[in-house]
Design a protein around this motif. Sequence first.
Motif, short mmCIF file in Angstrom:
data_model
loop_
_atom_site.label_atom_id
_atom_site.label_comp_id
_atom_site.label_asym_id
_atom_site.label_seq_id
_atom_site.Cartn_x
_atom_site.Cartn_y
_atom_site.Cartn_z
N GLY A 367 19.41 23.81 4.65
CA GLY A 367 19.00 22.56 5.31
C GLY A 367 17.57 22.65 5.84
O GLY A 367 17.25 22.12 6.90
N THR A 368 16.70 23.29 5.07
CA THR A 368 15.36 23.56 5.59
C THR A 368 14.46 22.31 5.58
O THR A 368 13.33 22.37 6.09
N SER A 369 14.95 21.22 5.04
CA SER A 369 14.41 19.87 5.28
C SER A 369 12.90 19.71 5.08
O SER A 369 12.25 18.95 5.80
N GLY A 370 12.35 20.44 4.12
CA GLY A 370 10.93 20.28 3.80
C GLY A 370 10.00 20.82 4.86
O GLY A 370 8.79 20.54 4.83
N ASN A 371 10.53 21.60 5.83
CA ASN A 371 9.63 22.01 6.92
C ASN A 371 9.86 23.44 7.42
O ASN A 371 9.45 23.76 8.53
N GLN A 372 10.46 24.31 6.57
CA GLN A 372 10.75 25.65 7.10
C GLN A 372 10.05 26.78 6.36
O GLN A 372 10.31 27.96 6.67
N PHE A 373 9.18 26.48 5.41
CA PHE A 373 8.46 27.57 4.74
C PHE A 373 7.86 28.50 5.80
O PHE A 373 8.00 29.72 5.75
N LYS A 374 7.17 27.87 6.74
CA LYS A 374 6.42 28.62 7.75
C LYS A 374 7.28 29.63 8.49
O LYS A 374 6.82 30.68 8.89
N ASN A 375 8.55 29.28 8.68
CA ASN A 375 9.40 30.11 9.54
C ASN A 375 10.06 31.27 8.80
O ASN A 375 10.75 32.08 9.43
#
Length: 433
Positions: A367-375
């Motif tokens: 469920g990384t929703s297009g915004n979890q690469f960074k993490n």
Amino acid sequence: MAGYDAIVIGAGVIGAAVALGLARSGRRVISIDKLPAAGYGSTSGSCAIIRPFYSTVDGSALAYESHFYWRDWANFLGVEDERGLTRYVNCGSMVLKCRRNKYLEPVLRVMREIGCPFRELTPAEVRDRLPIAVTHSFDPPRRPDDPAFGEPNGEELPGAVLFTTSGYVADPQLAAHNLQVAAEASGATFRFNATVTEILRKDGRAAGVMLASGERIDAPVIVNVGGPHSYKLNALAGVVEGMSIKTRALRHEVAHVPSPPGFDYERDGIHFSDQDAAIYCRPEIGNHILVGSEDPECDERQWVDPDDFNREFSEQWRVQVMRLAQRFPDLPIPSRAKGIVELYDVSDDWIPIYDKSDLPGFYMAVGTSGNQFKNAPVVGEMMAELIEACENGRDHDADPVSFHLKHIDRTVSLGFYSRRRVPDARSSFSVLG
Ligand SMILES: Cc1cc2nc3c(=O)[nH]c(=O)nc-3n(C[C@H](O)[C@H](O)[C@H](O)COP(=O)(O)OP(=O)(O)OC[C@H]3O[C@@H](n4cnc5c(N)ncnc54)[C@H](O)[C@@H]3O)c2cc1C
């Protein structure tokens, strides 16, 4: 027969980081991916923007922490990669203040709480930093076939906020490869071109996987890091019913366009978030700009089957470029579409699920929703601690594990990422998280 303590399904940037975290915590790990190399799934299409601002304190704290991992990437990995290490371009972020983000007041409250530095800019300072930009408001975001598209609404935006602990990772696929090499140095095995078709159970817990080839691999711990396929793997494991937050695949297009004449966006540009026009962009090699969408209501959301979706550009490509051309009026609009079409693995509230499941031994980072690469690098360590605690008998649902963010010296409860949460009303319900 090789014995494994853990199977990680998926070798994208998050999967490779989870393999690294588990290997460093002393588990014998095998990472399995149906594609030919690490990071070839949705990670390869990522804009890989690193930014600290999210809608929630927990989401922002994790993202702010991640900046320090990327900044110190070589030390974090502790290994050489024959392909070299990916570059973190710490160019900063500029976020316009507008009605739709409540002029960033909620975000700045969160930034003050977590101690993340920022600077407020006047409209003149915005234009000074980005001379190609205008600061009129175009709200509400529209599609170009709307007669009012491109017409300023008469308001002037009150400025922007500049963040310095942000930027982008130049080669997201290479980042996943770097993590793979580091995981291998800690003893992990990677198996490519291998599709998991079955999750095996024994005595009421996860016991292994079957591959499409007919091979069986046993291990008491299995982690679903299947990206846009996450819901299919959860269905194979029979754990969907125990989740109040579900995941599904959303198609997205990212446009790749040249910089306006006379401005070198690659050298002098910045990650730029414009909720007023509902687009974001960042510098790209060759003096180009990558343009993504901030998911306005007027755009239809394209939920797809990750095994059967259109990889060709559609009208949406031009819509996003035209939206950026409102803000950067000299932006060239190429006649040939370039960029990528990829999938987000979206959760119901656009906040990821980093959790156990109702099947003992089966975990998920989805469920990384297009915004979890960074993490990714932090999530790898977080999942290793969560799995360690649960395997030692901790009831994480009743008594959530906490995790210490060492660079910003803050402790977060992993209950925030629970599969059983009520959808978080504070979320933007968009890629902004
Ligand atoms: C267009 C786009 C832009 C983005 N921009 C940003 C951004 O700017 N900043 C940011 O922080 N995040 C961004 N993201 C999100 C970020 O890229 C993702 O959260 C991250 O890459 C997900 O990594 P992953 O390892 O979970 O998934 P993936 O990279 O998708 O990896 C999942 C892997 O699982 C494998 N797999 C699935 N099913 C099976 C099976 N049955 N058997 C074997 N293998 C299987 C797949 O082959 C795949 O390689 C963006 C994403 C997209 C698509």
